[in-house]
Design a protein around this motif. Structure first.
Motif, short mmCIF file in Angstrom:
data_model
loop_
_atom_site.label_atom_id
_atom_site.label_comp_id
_atom_site.label_asym_id
_atom_site.label_seq_id
_atom_site.Cartn_x
_atom_site.Cartn_y
_atom_site.Cartn_z
N SER A 76 0.83 -1.20 0.00
CA SER A 76 0.00 0.00 0.00
C SER A 76 0.87 1.25 0.00
O SER A 76 1.71 1.42 0.88
CB SER A 76 -0.90 -0.02 1.25
N ARG A 77 0.64 2.13 -0.95
CA ARG A 77 1.38 3.38 -0.99
C ARG A 77 1.12 4.20 0.26
O ARG A 77 2.01 4.85 0.80
CB ARG A 77 0.99 4.19 -2.21
N GLU A 78 -0.12 4.19 0.71
CA GLU A 78 -0.50 4.97 1.89
C GLU A 78 0.25 4.49 3.13
O GLU A 78 0.65 5.29 3.97
CB GLU A 78 -2.00 4.90 2.15
N ALA A 79 0.44 3.19 3.24
CA ALA A 79 1.13 2.64 4.40
C ALA A 79 2.63 2.95 4.36
O ALA A 79 3.25 3.12 5.39
CB ALA A 79 0.92 1.14 4.47
N TRP A 80 3.19 3.02 3.16
CA TRP A 80 4.61 3.32 3.03
C TRP A 80 4.85 4.78 3.18
O TRP A 80 5.81 5.29 3.56
CB TRP A 80 5.15 2.82 1.69
#
Length: 102
Positions: A98-102
């Motif tokens: 997930s981009r949001e998590a990274w």
């Protein structure tokens, strides 16, 4: 649901170095104290090595005993860390970046 079970927590402590006795598991007692302060209790602590199948099995087993499972150790930025894969396997879901998590 039994009130005691509702507040139960399972802890999976991960690390080949812990199994070999090279590093003691200091996280589980620390977690147990903090959880007790929150009105929860550790039902069981399972110590496993850095093995995806063993981690997944421990998570599944503890999830059958407690509504909350905490995974401690084995979480690193290295390619050989299998913890996130094991947790996804235990949950029966695909691991997705997930981009949001990274």
């Amino acid at each position: 649901m039994n009130p005691r079970r509702a507040h139960a927590v399972g802890v999976v402590a991960i690390g080949d170095e812990r199994l070999a006795g090279a590093h003691p598991d200091l996280n589980s007692p620390h977690l147990a104290r903090g959880l007790a302060e929150q009105g929860r209790h550790v039902e069981r602590v399972v110590l496993v090595g850095d093995d995806e199948a063993a981690i997944a099995a421990a998570v599944v087993d503890l999830a059958a005993r407690a509504p909350l499972v905490i995974v401690s150790g084995g979480l690193g930025p290295t390619l050989d860390d299998v913890t996130r894969h094991a947790c996804a396997r235990a949950a029966g879901v695909e691991l997705v970046r997930s981009r949001e998590a990274w």
